[in-house]
Design a protein around this motif. Structure first.
Motif, mmCIF file in Angstrom:
data_model
loop_
_atom_site.group_PDB
_atom_site.id
_atom_site.type_symbol
_atom_site.label_atom_id
_atom_site.label_comp_id
_atom_site.label_asym_id
_atom_site.label_seq_id
_atom_site.Cartn_x
_atom_site.Cartn_y
_atom_site.Cartn_z
ATOM 1 N N PRO A 1 22.451 -5.983 -13.385
ATOM 2 C CA PRO A 1 21.290 -6.846 -13.622
ATOM 3 C C PRO A 1 19.976 -6.088 -13.512
ATOM 4 O O PRO A 1 19.066 -6.271 -14.312
ATOM 5 N N ARG A 2 19.908 -5.192 -12.540
ATOM 6 C CA ARG A 2 18.636 -4.508 -12.354
ATOM 7 C C ARG A 2 18.344 -3.537 -13.491
ATOM 8 O O ARG A 2 17.197 -3.396 -13.926
ATOM 9 N N ARG A 55 18.102 -10.627 -20.922
ATOM 10 C CA ARG A 55 17.592 -11.597 -19.947
ATOM 11 C C ARG A 55 18.737 -12.230 -19.176
ATOM 12 O O ARG A 55 18.675 -12.369 -17.955
ATOM 13 N N ALA A 79 20.239 -9.841 -16.774
ATOM 14 C CA ALA A 79 19.380 -9.698 -15.592
ATOM 15 C C ALA A 79 19.483 -10.918 -14.694
ATOM 16 O O ALA A 79 19.243 -10.831 -13.496
ATOM 17 N N ARG A 80 19.820 -12.088 -15.285
ATOM 18 C CA ARG A 80 19.985 -13.292 -14.473
ATOM 19 C C ARG A 80 21.350 -13.328 -13.805
ATOM 20 O O ARG A 80 21.689 -14.300 -13.134
ATOM 21 N N GLY A 81 22.147 -12.298 -14.005
ATOM 22 C CA GLY A 81 23.430 -12.222 -13.307
ATOM 23 C C GLY A 81 24.583 -12.846 -14.066
ATOM 24 O O GLY A 81 25.618 -13.133 -13.483
ATOM 25 N N TYR A 82 24.418 -13.080 -15.371
ATOM 26 C CA TYR A 82 25.493 -13.680 -16.158
ATOM 27 C C TYR A 82 26.524 -12.621 -16.535
ATOM 28 O O TYR A 82 26.171 -11.475 -16.826
ATOM 29 N N ALA A 83 27.790 -13.017 -16.564
ATOM 30 C CA ALA A 83 28.838 -12.145 -17.087
ATOM 31 C C ALA A 83 28.842 -12.248 -18.611
ATOM 32 O O ALA A 83 28.272 -13.171 -19.178
ATOM 33 N N GLU A 85 29.933 -15.533 -19.967
ATOM 34 C CA GLU A 85 28.942 -16.595 -19.778
ATOM 35 C C GLU A 85 27.792 -16.448 -20.770
ATOM 36 O O GLU A 85 27.269 -17.432 -21.290
ATOM 37 N N GLU A 109 26.672 -19.154 -23.550
ATOM 38 C CA GLU A 109 25.287 -19.613 -23.466
ATOM 39 C C GLU A 109 24.589 -19.465 -24.815
ATOM 40 O O GLU A 109 23.806 -20.325 -25.231
ATOM 41 N N VAL A 138 15.844 -9.381 -9.566
ATOM 42 C CA VAL A 138 15.354 -8.517 -10.636
ATOM 43 C C VAL A 138 14.017 -9.081 -11.090
ATOM 44 O O VAL A 138 13.904 -10.266 -11.363
ATOM 45 N N SER A 186 21.696 -14.842 -7.434
ATOM 46 C CA SER A 186 20.951 -13.990 -8.356
ATOM 47 C C SER A 186 19.574 -14.597 -8.600
ATOM 48 O O SER A 186 19.459 -15.795 -8.866
ATOM 49 N N TYR A 190 16.074 -13.987 -10.853
ATOM 50 C CA TYR A 190 15.481 -13.234 -11.955
ATOM 51 C C TYR A 190 14.083 -13.770 -12.194
ATOM 52 O O TYR A 190 13.873 -14.974 -12.344
#
Lengths: 229, 406
Positions: free
Chosen positions: A142-143, A178, A181-185, A188, A192, B299, B334, B336
């Motif tokens: 994500p980072r 985005r 970065a929001r932590g989605y696999a 997902e 989405e 993040v 998480s 963001y």
């Protein structure tokens, strides 16, 4: 440990992994985790504790994936990439580091790594990441996705774009980043955005290529901070 | 042999000490260049602290060095004499004078070595004081030799030129005094400098040691005590990691402290680095991590100065993170944050058990007051996406004020 048994394996066999880290304790930990968790998916064929050992070992074992520490004496992971990639273009590198500072992440990605994960990653996630890069995809933490978005953002007063093909992200790539970065696999993200996982992978690979080749000021600055470009 | 210059040079160049000595001797033949070089190196080259267990010079090597030195001086004398330089006469006072100066300077050198051995005391008292018998004898001998040389030199000159004799004598004496004391002054200055540098180094080391002791060692001790409680261990380790990182990479958290701020022309930027969006988010995430023993992965893309609505946004986001930490049942949240020219958006997401928003009882203040209330008072929006079993994601958007836009 076995060394050459996997040389003639079918492409669906375990991914042959080589560990490079100057901390013996960490190498032992990763090796134990990978072997206990995913013996059928990942096979550790060798390890190295320094840049020189790594260059020799990778040349000898010809692994599929190299798990590469970023911070090592004598130039670190970037130096290994510089010395191995010209002679072994088929070996894929996944950077693994405690640091998630922008200059470290961007520097190894630009030196040719196909992904970047931090050492706090869970073992299952690490196995997934190894498999993913071995299949030619990119792995963004994500980072890292955040950094890349930041570097490609349209700041007022940013340097003019010289090559739009490399210096700009498409709106779709931006959406994918985005969500990363929001932590989605990946799965997902696919549901989405109503696209297939394969398409997500294509977008991420394309972003990786741009991150490696673009001349955006932020990217080259982060890289030159580590004397890379 | 006299002051270790030859062996020092040999060590530096990585060659046999014998060759260095031969080179000095040969150079001495060339109009005394070797002697001059030796003297200059002695004065200006930095002296290594003496190793207490250094092996004493083997007798053979000492003899060899003495022999070579004699050959060098002999060569010098011979060459000077042959070239008809003052008929060789003036060589005698010159060599005598040089010998005297060498003795005196060697004494200054010894004083320094003793200081290295005894550890640092105050420079002046050590250089001036601490007088021993042999030292006095050596200095006196040196002065006598030097004066002898000068007198000889003067006697010759005076017989040649009677008139400015007195003046010359005074000048010669002054020069003699200067020559005798120069090495002391030089060494004194250099030692003070050395001491200053050493104390700076010590201060730095102490600072690092103090920090490691206060934070890392304490945490490690706590972790050992809490070894049976994995959740607590993770909490301690995460907190310590965050603290160490911010200490290593500067005040504004990740990215090494010099990340580009969205608007470089913003006059306020740089003056209050802790008042930026990214720093505030990092702090909020850290607090929740510490309090609830969960990992909060954050993040931030872009950055800007905090103003009142954005502060409310950070507080609302913190509340959302706390909710996730408390109710999701997952160990990871998480976060963001994206700073755009028109608005700032925060996503807080967990993969926990989720909930049905319609069934949240009305007396629960968290979502209603802390999040909705805060956001709406400042013109922001809240979007909630959750369902039982599917985790939860809170999206908070806050428009940026016109004057602070980039």
């Amino acid at each position: 440990m076995t060394t050459d048994s996997g040389a003639a394996q079918a492409p669906t066999g375990p991914v042959r992994v080589f560990l490079v880290d100057d901390h013996g304790l960490f190498r032992a930990g990763v090796r134990a985790e990978l072997e206990s968790l995913a013996q059928d998916q990942v096979q550790v064929v060798g390890e190295a504790g320094s840049v020189g050992e790594a260059v020799a070992g990778i040349g000898h074992h010809q692994p599929d994936v190299v798990l590469l520490d970023v911070h090592m004496p004598d130039g670190g992971g970037a130096e290994v990439l510089r010395r191995v990639r010209p002679t072994h273009p088929s070996v894929v590198f996944l950077a693994l580091s405690v640091s998630d500072a922008a200059e470290d992440v961007i520097a190894v990605i630009r030196a040719g790594a196909r992904g970047y994960v931090t050492k706090t990653i869970s073992s299952q996630e690490l196995v997934k990441a190894v498999r993913r890069v071995s299949e030619g995809d990119a792995v963004f933490s994500p980072r890292l996705a955040g950094f890349v978005l930041d570097a490609f953002s349209d700041r007022p007063g940013a340097a003019p774009i010289s090559d739009p093909e490399l210096d700009l992200l498409t709106p779709r790539e931006r959406d994918v980043l985005r969500l990363l970065a929001r932590g989605y696999a990946y799965k997902e993200i696919a549901s989405e955005l109503f696209i297939s996982v394969k398409t997500v992978e294509t977008h991420v690979s394309s972003v990786l290529r741009k991150t490696q080749l673009s001349n955006r000021y932020e990217l080259s600055r982060w890289a030159t901070d580590r004397r890379l470009v | 042999m006299v002051s270790g210059v030859a062996s020092g040079v040999a060590q530096h160049l990585g060659v046999e000490v014998l060759w260095v000595r031969v080179a000095f001797a040969a150079l001495a033949g060339l109009g005394g260049a070797g002697m001059l070089a030796y003297g200059l190196l002695w004065v200006f080259a930095r002296q290594e602290p003496e190793d207490a267990n250094a092996a004493p010079l083997p007798a053979r090597e000492r003899q060899q060095a003495l022999g070579l030195a004699a050959v060098g001086i002999g060569l010098f004398a011979a060459v000077t004499a042959l070239s008809g330089f003052a008929g060789g006469w003036y060589v005698v006072p010159l060599v005598t004078g040089l010998g005297g100066a060498a003795l005196v300077w060697r004494e200054a050198d010894e004083v320094q070595r003793r200081r290295w051995r005894d550890g640092a005391r105050t420079g002046v008292s050590e250089v001036v004081g601490g007088v021993t018998r042999t030292m006095v004898v050596r200095v006196v001998a040196g002065v006598v030799l030097l004066c002898g040389g000068m007198t000889l030199f003067l006697v010759q000159n005076v017989t040649l030129d009677q008139l400015p004799g007195v003046l010359l004598a005074v000048a010669a004496t002054l020069i003699g005094v200067a020559v005798i004391t120069i090495p002391w002054w030089l060494r004194l200055i250099r030692e003070l400098d050395e001491q200053r540098r050493a104390s700076v180094r010590t201060r730095e080391r102490e600072e690092i040691a103090a920090h490691l002791h206060d934070s890392v060692l304490q945490t490690l001790a706590l972790i050992q005590k809490q070894a049976e409680n994995p959740r607590e261990v993770v909490r301690l380790a995460r907190g310590q990691e965050r603290q160490l990182r911010s200490w290593l990479y500067g005040p504004s958290g990740y990215g090494g402290g010099d990340r580009p701020v969205t608007d470089p022309s913003d006059p306020a930027h740089g003056e209050a680095p802790s008042a930026t969006m990214s720093a505030a988010v990092a702090r909020a995430c850290g607090e929740v991590e510490d309090t609830f023993a969960v990992a909060v992965q954050h993040v931030v893309v872009g950055d800007c100065q905090l103003d009142e609505p954005l502060t409310a946004l950070v507080q609302a986001a913190r509340e959302a993170i706390v909710n996730s930490a408390k109710h999701s049942g997952e160990g990871e949240v998480s976060v963001y944050v994206e700073v755009e020219p028109e608005e700032v958006t925060v996503f807080v997401r967990d993969r926990g058990k989720g909930f049905d928003p319609a069934q949240v009882s009305a007396d629960r203040h968290g979502l209603a007051d802390s999040i909705h209330g805060r956001m709406e008072r400042n013109g922001g929006r809240v979007t909630l996406r959750t369902a039982p079993g599917e985790g939860a994601e809170v999206q908070l958007s806050m428009p940026r004020r016109k004057e602070s836009r980039t």
